[in-house]
Design an enzyme around this catalytic site. Sequence first.
Site, short mmCIF file in Angstrom:
data_model
loop_
_atom_site.label_atom_id
_atom_site.label_comp_id
_atom_site.label_asym_id
_atom_site.label_seq_id
_atom_site.Cartn_x
_atom_site.Cartn_y
_atom_site.Cartn_z
N HIS A 10 0.82 -1.20 0.00
CA HIS A 10 0.00 0.00 0.00
C HIS A 10 0.86 1.26 0.00
O HIS A 10 0.37 2.35 -0.30
CB HIS A 10 -0.93 0.00 1.21
N ASP A 66 -10.93 -9.99 -16.92
CA ASP A 66 -10.93 -11.20 -17.76
C ASP A 66 -9.51 -11.42 -18.28
O ASP A 66 -9.01 -10.65 -19.10
CB ASP A 66 -11.92 -11.01 -18.91
#
Length: 457
Positions: A158, A401
């Site tokens: 992060h 995808d």
Amino acid sequence: MSMTVRYRGTYTIKPETATWTGQLPLSELDQIGIITHVPTIYFYKPPPEWLHPADAIFDTLRGSLSRTLVPFYPLAGRLRWLDGGRLQLECNAMGVCFIEAESERELNDLGDFSPRPEFEQLVPSVDYTKPIHELPLLLVQVTKFKCGGLTLSFSMSHAVADGPSALHFMTEWARFARGERLSVEPYYDRKVLWVGDDPSSTLLPRPPHLEHSEFNPPPLLIGHINNLEERKKKTTVAMLKLTRTQVETLKNAANKERASQHRPYTRYETVAAHIWRCACKARKHKPEQPTAVGICVDSRHRLHPPLKLGYFGNATLDVVAAGTSGELVSSPLGCTSSKIREAIERVTHDHVRSAIDHIRRQPDLTLFQDVHALGSTRGPFYGNPNLGVVSWLTLPIYGHDFGWGREVHMGPGNHDFDGDSLVLPSLEEEGGLVVALCLQIAHMKDFKKFFYEDIVE
């Protein structure tokens, strides 16, 4: 449900071609809050006619990851500590960690995909006993199941990327895996978030000095001098679904007494208020108990000019809404929603500049860093009597995808810190939501009861 995962191999994936090397300065916003890795997991059920062997999947992901690391070269680098708890990013093409695994279980054995201890085997773990300059900034694990389904999980530092940036990377990696080109070039110049004496900073002149309650320690339970006992208590996780009708019911309740000239409270403002009130009730607070909720606000479009599309780093700022438990549970939902809105609306261009200047002036940033993954007792604690409610409602978390269709579910990889909560859009119903919530075990049953019972007109 017991699950055994067999690890086939661990690889270091480096950028496919040579990339820029050197020291990339981090902004102040990169170096506060969570600076450990954040895990996320995606679940895929390829169609029955999709008969690619496991090796083809792994090869596709390794190759496309290597190509994606060319434009996203900072992820292949390493962090280094500087004085005062500050960090520096070394772009050195050391690479990211890629783990291949298989399980004899079927994806259906995972039920509704709610986070559970077994998921630890599906998500790459980070060995924080090692020096920070040895830790990859990105770790990926793909696990193939007996049924042909698979999970793809990643843990990303992060300190290098916030949610929008991490999802930018995931979107582009999926495009590369499908044989497509880069869509949005990542932008790395942190000078756009520098405040101070640097003449090239776009945020000059020096910002105003504003109050920043978000940097103060959050409230403690009445009668406690610290939060050490609360930090030790066992937690559990729930994925709580809200139908579109339930979301609308909450919004209607919140907006019932709203002045007509004010815009209606949003889904997030309403649901965050509902979560906060239910937590106060489930935790059985005294009426006078101070409580705060941490809210993560993306500043990209709140700055003038807005940050460039593709800005890669941290541009989110945590702000705080506060009240007393008695006040929250005895007032209409709209009153609590108004506290959430007021906190969000504080995040203006000047507020962000002032916050950055405030952080820059600190001699030691460790007090502002959330390192709970290290087992630390330092840093902010948004467990009892507090909460953190993070919105993923506007992030492109779905539709990744990689060549075998879109995910059937995605969620946090682990989620074990009391008070952590995420609000996600539902994959099952447009307009529906999912609340991923971690609470102490002692409070979860009552929370669920209030969460659904209190949805009334």
